[in-house]
Motif scaffolding. Structure first.
Motif, PDB file in Angstrom:
ATOM      1  N   GLN A  84       9.560  -6.470 -30.009  1.00  0.00           N
ATOM      2  CA  GLN A  84       8.144  -6.137 -29.904  1.00  0.00           C
ATOM      3  C   GLN A  84       7.258  -7.297 -30.357  1.00  0.00           C
ATOM      4  O   GLN A  84       7.542  -7.957 -31.355  1.00  0.00           O
ATOM      5  N   VAL A 139      10.399  10.419 -25.885  1.00  0.00           N
ATOM      6  CA  VAL A 139      10.551   9.099 -26.483  1.00  0.00           C
ATOM      7  C   VAL A 139      11.286   9.239 -27.814  1.00  0.00           C
ATOM      8  O   VAL A 139      11.258  10.281 -28.463  1.00  0.00           O
ATOM      9  N   TYR A 174       7.793  -0.184 -18.989  1.00  0.00           N
ATOM     10  CA  TYR A 174       7.081  -0.621 -20.192  1.00  0.00           C
ATOM     11  C   TYR A 174       5.736  -1.238 -19.791  1.00  0.00           C
ATOM     12  O   TYR A 174       5.317  -1.128 -18.646  1.00  0.00           O
ATOM     13  N   VAL A 184       5.223   4.026 -23.810  1.00  0.00           N
ATOM     14  CA  VAL A 184       6.550   4.520 -24.184  1.00  0.00           C
ATOM     15  C   VAL A 184       6.754   4.244 -25.674  1.00  0.00           C
ATOM     16  O   VAL A 184       7.480   3.333 -26.089  1.00  0.00           O
ATOM     17  N   SER A 185       6.071   5.017 -26.479  1.00  0.00           N
ATOM     18  CA  SER A 185       6.083   4.845 -27.927  1.00  0.00           C
ATOM     19  C   SER A 185       5.574   6.136 -28.547  1.00  0.00           C
ATOM     20  O   SER A 185       5.310   7.119 -27.846  1.00  0.00           O
ATOM     21  N   SER A 237       8.405   0.175 -29.206  1.00  0.00           N
ATOM     22  CA  SER A 237       8.737   1.388 -28.482  1.00  0.00           C
ATOM     23  C   SER A 237       9.637   2.299 -29.311  1.00  0.00           C
ATOM     24  O   SER A 237       9.286   3.441 -29.594  1.00  0.00           O
ATOM     25  N   ASN A 238      10.802   1.790 -29.712  1.00  0.00           N
ATOM     26  CA  ASN A 238      11.801   2.610 -30.399  1.00  0.00           C
ATOM     27  C   ASN A 238      11.914   2.249 -31.875  1.00  0.00           C
ATOM     28  O   ASN A 238      11.698   1.095 -32.253  1.00  0.00           O
ATOM     29  N   PRO A 257      -0.053   5.092 -29.167  1.00  0.00           N
ATOM     30  CA  PRO A 257       0.355   4.151 -28.120  1.00  0.00           C
ATOM     31  C   PRO A 257      -0.812   3.814 -27.191  1.00  0.00           C
ATOM     32  O   PRO A 257      -1.740   4.617 -27.032  1.00  0.00           O
ATOM     33  N   GLY A 293       6.099  -1.894 -25.457  1.00  0.00           N
ATOM     34  CA  GLY A 293       6.415  -0.580 -24.920  1.00  0.00           C
ATOM     35  C   GLY A 293       5.254   0.110 -24.251  1.00  0.00           C
ATOM     36  O   GLY A 293       5.455   1.014 -23.431  1.00  0.00           O
TER      37      GLY A 293
END
Length: 357
Positions: free
Chosen positions: A58, A127, A177, A105-106, A65-66, A115, A102
């Motif tokens: 990131q 997610v 993304y 997608v977060s 995101s993850n 996000p 992301g």
């Protein structure tokens, strides 16, 4: 005759073979998004690849995101990656960092931040969060004035990557993304200059890539794309025209490569090969699909004009994949249950092939 084991010149790098280790999320970073000694060992074990591309990294707090993924936006993160790049270079390898924002997608439970995305349209699916999977939230739409800042975040992370010893960077423009969200015709419903027409939808990608190339050099900059892909619910209209226009804008920059996933039909992919004058890295199968890239798929795309071939799961379970394919040795299967569990099991525990008498 060109084979997987023919050398290749990529900018200032001399690749001993045409095999690229594709980026794969492994969520093994330490608290604070720091790279770890285990990550150094993992990548060093696979240094016989012509080129390694790391898991997504990131470029900013809101870009995460993850949980458990590494970053390149603090001094501590930058320093932690030096152990990884040193280990790979000591083992004779070459490594690019994949920079991944992301976007939508977060989750706030992961980052503490709402996000962001091109439009207030949530991703499709659940997610990952520290408490387990949760429905994708509605992102905050970036204002027109805010979009350039997010594009520049890729360049900032790229500068840190080079400082950390990486040979270059790959922008994650695929798989739903942030860059992919801007390219999309359903995640991006903007009416300003970053949306609507093909020229509007490619603008964010072009600005992010251009800024990165300016920051670290075009020969150190690549981008990964998934034309027609539907990851996280994105859809793209006018796929061939969209990506032909994008490649036309990127071509004058002199990038290291474009990395394309086989998410469209072969006719479309061949049209993109013809439209791209530079190095093409081809991922011959859909990521996370039922089939893994093998020798036959690699040879097929080398014959169609790809310069390099990326392998994902094959490298995950076979640190010596280059030698196994070179000599026809069996390819070990991957244990999917260990993809994201953390720890060294299913990470550092895949052995090189054991010859028996």
């Amino acid at each position: 005759m060109t084979t997987l084991f023919t050398s290749y010149r990529l900018g200032s790098l001399s690749l001993p073979n045409r095999m690229v280790m594709a980026p794969m999320t492994r969520v093994r970073a330490a608290a604070g998004g720091l790279a770890t000694p285990s990550m150094a060992s993992y990548y060093a074990q696979r240094a016989t690849a012509g080129l390694i591309v790391t898991e997504g990294v990131q470029p900013s707090p809101v870009g995460q995101s993850n949980p458990g993924t590494p970053g390149l936006h603090t001094d501590e993160q930058t320093a932690s990656w030096r152990t990884v790049t040193d280990a790979v270079h000591t083992n004779g390898g070459r490594i690019f960092a994949q920079i991944m924002h992301g976007g939508r997608v977060s989750h706030a439970d992961t980052t503490g931040l709402q996000p962001v995305g091109p439009s207030p349209v949530p991703a499709v699916g659940a997610v990952f969060t520290p408490a387990g999977p949760q429905p994708a939230p509605v992102p905050r739409a970036l204002s027109t004035a805010e979009v350039p800042e997010q594009a520049l975040s890729y360049a900032g992370a790229a500068r840190r990557a080079v400082e950390a010893g990486f040979d270059g960077v790959e922008l994650h423009g695929a798989n739903g993304y942030l860059i992919s969200q801007f390219l999309s015709s359903n995640a991006n419903v903007r009416t300003d200059r970053y949306g609507g027409s093909v020229s509007g939808r490619i603008r964010f990608a072009v600005e992010a890539v251009s800024a990165t190339a300016d920051a670290v050099g075009a020969e150190r900059t690549g981008i990964r794309l998934s034309p027609g892909g539907t990851f996280w619910g994105v859809q793209e209209s006018e796929v061939a025209d969209l990506y032909t226009a994008l490649l036309a804008e990127l071509a004058p920059l002199g990038l290291a490569y474009v990395h394309v996933e086989a998410t469209a039909d072969e006719e479309t992919l061949l049209r993109l090969r013809r439209a791209w004058p530079g190095t093409l890295v081809m991922n011959p199968v859909v990521p996370m699909g039922p089939k893994q890239t093998g020798r036959s798929e690699a040879d097929h795309w080398l014959g169609l004009g790809a310069d390099l071939i990326s392998f994902g799961r094959g490298f995950l379970a076979n640190p010596d994949l280059v030698e196994r394919l070179r000599t026809g040795l069996p390819i070990s299967p991957v244990d999917e249950t260990t993809y994201y569990q953390g720890g060294d099991a299913g990470y550092l525990t895949y052995p090189a092939y054991q010859h028996t008498a």
